[in-house]
Design a protein around this motif. Structure first.
Motif, mmCIF file in Angstrom:
data_model
loop_
_atom_site.group_PDB
_atom_site.id
_atom_site.type_symbol
_atom_site.label_atom_id
_atom_site.label_comp_id
_atom_site.label_asym_id
_atom_site.label_seq_id
_atom_site.Cartn_x
_atom_site.Cartn_y
_atom_site.Cartn_z
ATOM 1 N N TRP A 128 47.889 50.911 42.845
ATOM 2 C CA TRP A 128 47.877 50.194 44.120
ATOM 3 C C TRP A 128 49.286 50.035 44.690
ATOM 4 C CZ3 TRP A 128 49.528 44.981 45.224
ATOM 5 C CH2 TRP A 128 49.248 44.596 46.533
ATOM 6 N N ILE B 31 48.208 37.273 39.681
ATOM 7 C CA ILE B 31 48.861 38.302 40.494
ATOM 8 C C ILE B 31 49.561 39.310 39.601
ATOM 9 C CG2 ILE B 31 50.766 38.681 42.109
ATOM 10 C CD1 ILE B 31 49.863 36.155 43.556
ATOM 11 N N TYR C 131 46.997 41.555 37.867
ATOM 12 C CA TYR C 131 46.412 42.565 38.750
ATOM 13 C C TYR C 131 47.368 43.744 38.901
ATOM 14 C CZ TYR C 131 44.052 44.895 42.541
ATOM 15 O OH TYR C 131 43.407 45.842 43.292
ATOM 16 N N ILE C 132 48.641 43.458 39.100
ATOM 17 C CA ILE C 132 49.623 44.524 39.286
ATOM 18 C C ILE C 132 49.736 45.392 38.032
ATOM 19 C CG2 ILE C 132 52.081 44.982 39.641
ATOM 20 C CD1 ILE C 132 52.111 42.499 41.482
ATOM 21 N N LEU D 138 43.002 38.347 46.669
ATOM 22 C CA LEU D 138 42.415 37.716 45.485
ATOM 23 C C LEU D 138 41.720 36.403 45.844
ATOM 24 C CD1 LEU D 138 45.175 38.320 42.771
ATOM 25 C CD2 LEU D 138 43.013 39.549 43.090
ATOM 26 N N CYS E 88 49.874 40.094 50.536
ATOM 27 C CA CYS E 88 48.549 40.671 50.809
ATOM 28 C C CYS E 88 47.657 40.596 49.573
ATOM 29 C CB CYS E 88 48.683 42.108 51.281
ATOM 30 S SG CYS E 88 49.286 42.293 52.978
ATOM 31 N N LEU E 89 48.233 40.814 48.404
ATOM 32 C CA LEU E 89 47.471 40.704 47.169
ATOM 33 C C LEU E 89 46.979 39.277 46.955
ATOM 34 C CD1 LEU E 89 46.391 41.681 44.457
ATOM 35 C CD2 LEU E 89 48.720 41.460 43.532
ATOM 36 N N ASN F 76 46.569 47.535 37.760
ATOM 37 C CA ASN F 76 46.296 48.440 38.879
ATOM 38 C C ASN F 76 47.601 49.018 39.428
ATOM 39 O OD1 ASN F 76 43.209 47.836 39.603
ATOM 40 N ND2 ASN F 76 44.217 45.885 39.117
ATOM 41 N N PRO G 72 45.912 45.185 51.837
ATOM 42 C CA PRO G 72 45.428 44.515 50.629
ATOM 43 C C PRO G 72 44.691 45.500 49.736
ATOM 44 C CG PRO G 72 43.981 44.025 52.457
ATOM 45 C CD PRO G 72 45.134 44.806 53.023
ATOM 46 N N PRO G 73 44.599 45.206 48.452
ATOM 47 C CA PRO G 73 43.812 46.072 47.571
ATOM 48 C C PRO G 73 42.322 45.899 47.863
ATOM 49 C CG PRO G 73 44.469 44.105 46.400
ATOM 50 C CD PRO G 73 45.165 44.056 47.731
ATOM 51 N N ARG H 253 53.642 43.015 50.201
ATOM 52 C CA ARG H 253 52.559 43.518 49.355
ATOM 53 C C ARG H 253 52.021 42.408 48.445
ATOM 54 N NH1 ARG H 253 50.871 48.620 48.052
ATOM 55 N NH2 ARG H 253 52.557 49.519 49.273
ATOM 56 N N ARG H 254 52.933 41.629 47.880
ATOM 57 C CA ARG H 254 52.510 40.512 47.023
ATOM 58 C C ARG H 254 51.694 39.501 47.818
ATOM 59 N NH1 ARG H 254 56.415 35.760 44.779
ATOM 60 N NH2 ARG H 254 55.168 35.055 43.007
#
Length: 285
Positions: free
Chosen positions: A283, A273, A276-277, A256, A251-252, A280, A214-215, A248-249
């Motif tokens: 990431w 979502i 954020y991508i 969040l 985990c994001l 960032n 996760p980020p 990855r999505r």
């Protein structure tokens, strides 16, 4: 647009904020107590809706004042609730403690969730369920047509014949260990194992095909992070997304969720979502 049926629990969460989680026999003073709609089934239904799916929830509530409060956000955000029935049992509740690091302890009173039944998925693309409802409902949900998703929480053993009908199993490390005692999880089409702040791994027939972390976020409450993770991963895989991007999505989405208090109020939207991508890009590397 992906259509989803969720067969699951509906709770009202009573959340106490504490500096740290108490030791056995210890009494602590809370910073405050709040009430939020929750329940793993309801959380995942709302998470899917916020991620752009059309969602129907199959569940049960009591004929009591808690029911409307527990269903309020689902109703406001367009989740179809005609299959949520009022039964002769109290609406489910969860007593949650959250410490200053966002770690939680949770005690559930099953209530009406113990009377959930299921017989028809209405031909939706995805059918999801959790272990906060009876075994018969879990088995019926996983036997329905469509992409079947079992979030095996809270942890308990699941009959092998039910696991054989699961397309995606979503578990944390403890749940994975418990199920693995009596079932060959390497035989399943897809198993996602979450490792807390260390991220998650996706397995296909026992072979790891993706891993993600996760980020970095400022976590305040981890209550519904697993529900957001499961919803995001289920939708991504059902829509044919590649394993690494889907994980990855997911985990994001989970990360969040930890940045806000409460279960359902914290679940991220598709726009959050995407934003954020975009903001960032490092990431993703």
């Amino acid at each position: 647009m992906t259509s989803v049926t969720v067969v699951g629990s509906v709770n009202l969460d009573l959340v106490a904020r504490v500096a740290r989680l108490p030791s056995p026999g210890e009494t602590l003073t809370a910073h405050g107590v709040t009430r939020h709609p929750g329940g793993k089934g309801a959380n995942q239904a709302l998470a899917c809706a916020r991620l752009g799916a059309t969602v129907r929830l199959v569940g049960a509530v009591g004929a009591d004042p808690l029911a409307d409060e527990a269903l309020a956000l689902l109703r406001a955000e367009g989740v179809e609730l005609s299959a949520v029935t009022a039964v002769d049992a109290p609406t489910g509740t969860a007593m949650i403690q959250v410490d200053d690091d966002g770690e939680t302890t949770i005690v559930i009173d099953t209530g009406a969730n113990g009377l959930v039944s299921f017989s028809d998925s209405w031909g939706t693309d995805v059918v999801m369920t959790v272990l906060e409802v009876p075994d018969d409902a879990v088995a019926a949900a996983m036997a329905a047509p469509g992409f079947t998703v079992l979030n095996a929480a809270p942890a308990r053993e699941v009959p092998a014949e039910v696991l054989r009908t699961v397309d995606l199993l979503s578990v944390n490390d403890d749940e994975h260990a418990i199920l693995g005692r009596t079932a060959d999880l390497d035989a399943l089409p897809a198993v996602a194992v979450t490792h807390g702040s260390a991220g998650a791994t996706l397995y296909r027939r026992g072979r790891a095909t993706a891993s993600a972390e996760p980020p970095p976020v400022d976590a305040v409450d981890g209550t519904a992070a697993g529900d957001a993770f499961t919803a995001a991963l289920a939708l991504s895989l059902a829509e044919g997304g590649p394993d690494d991007a889907a994980l990855r999505r997911a985990c994001l989405a989970g990360a969040l969720t930890t940045t806000r208090a409460g279960a359902q109020p914290a679940l991220p939207t598709l726009d959050e979502i995407r934003d954020y991508i975009l903001e960032n890009p490092a990431w993703l590397r």
